[in-house]
Design an enzyme around this catalytic site. Structure first.
Site, short mmCIF file in Angstrom:
data_model
loop_
_atom_site.label_atom_id
_atom_site.label_comp_id
_atom_site.label_asym_id
_atom_site.label_seq_id
_atom_site.Cartn_x
_atom_site.Cartn_y
_atom_site.Cartn_z
CE LYS A 127 -3.24 2.44 2.94
NZ LYS A 127 -2.81 2.89 4.26
CG ASP A 146 -8.01 4.05 2.46
OD1 ASP A 146 -8.96 3.64 1.76
OD2 ASP A 146 -7.92 5.24 2.84
#
Ligand code: SF4
Length: 216
Positions: A127, A146
């Site tokens: 991420k 997220d």
């Protein structure tokens, strides 16, 4: 909703993207940064907290440690004091110092624009690597996933998965590569402003006619 073909889902998803872009033409990364090093450190600090909170501590942090060399030589307790309010400050201090040391040891103090090198560095998962590549280097390597993106992707039926890796894979199939970085910002902005976790404002939502979870 009747079973949707892949083609129909792809068309609906990209129509949603277009409408969100109209609604949020300024959607962008809300972490403050001036270079890849600052974005990487800010992104590591953003785990389990808000961008606003991170932006409150990074000016002092980057004044004290303007580059990888300075941060690599920092004392952990000094860094902890500065970033304390972002939560998990011990592990975050360890991670950003480790990240800076990794940059010094492997990359002459520069942030590499390559997902494999990035994810080999301390504190950097997929991420974080996607955030750095997309926003500091304009490289669409993947889609950042997220909590907002996971929630909206499920509500909009872009995915039925919970695991970030699987959600990312489904989003990468639905959207063309050049949309991946901005897609994440559009979903985050919509999640923060309209598609709230507890109380989505479906009547005010510009994509309610395309969303299977709409209450309207
Ligand atoms: S219609 Fe409702 S659930 Fe669907 S994206 Fe909009 S706010 Fe979220």
């Amino acid at each position: 909703m009747p079973r949707e073909s892949k083609k129909a889902r792809r068309e609906r998803a990209n129509e949603i993207y277009d409408l969100l872009l109209e609604a949020y033409p300024d959607a962008h990364c809300e972490l403050d940064f001036v270079d890849p090093f600052q974005l990487a450190v800010a992104t590591i600090l953003s785990a389990q907290t808000t961008d606003v909170r991170v932006n409150e501590v990074t000016p002092a942090l980057f004044e004290a440690y303007p580059d990888a060399e300075a941060l690599a030589n920092a004392a952990q307790e000094d860094v902890e004091k500065i970033i304390h309010s972002t939560g998990f400050f011990r592990s975050k201090a360890k991670n950003i110092i480790g990240f800076a040391r990794g940059l010094m040891a492997e990359h002459d103090g520069e942030v590499p624009a390559d997902v494999r090198f990035l994810t080999d560095l301390p504190g950097v998962g997929r991420k974080t690597a996607n955030v750095i590549l997309g926003n500091a280097f304009d490289i669409n390597e993947g889609v950042v996933v997220d909590t907002h993106i996971k929630r909206l992707s499920n509500r909009m039926r872009f995915t039925r998965h919970d695991s970030p890796v699987k959600v990312e894979g489904d989003l990468m199939e639905l959207f063309p590569n050049e949309r991946w970085t901005l897609l994440a910002h559009l979903l985050i902005w919509h999640g923060r402003r309209v598609c709230d976790a507890r109380k989505p404002e479906c009547p005010a939502c510009v994509v309610s006619h395309l969303c299977p979870s709409s209450s309207v």
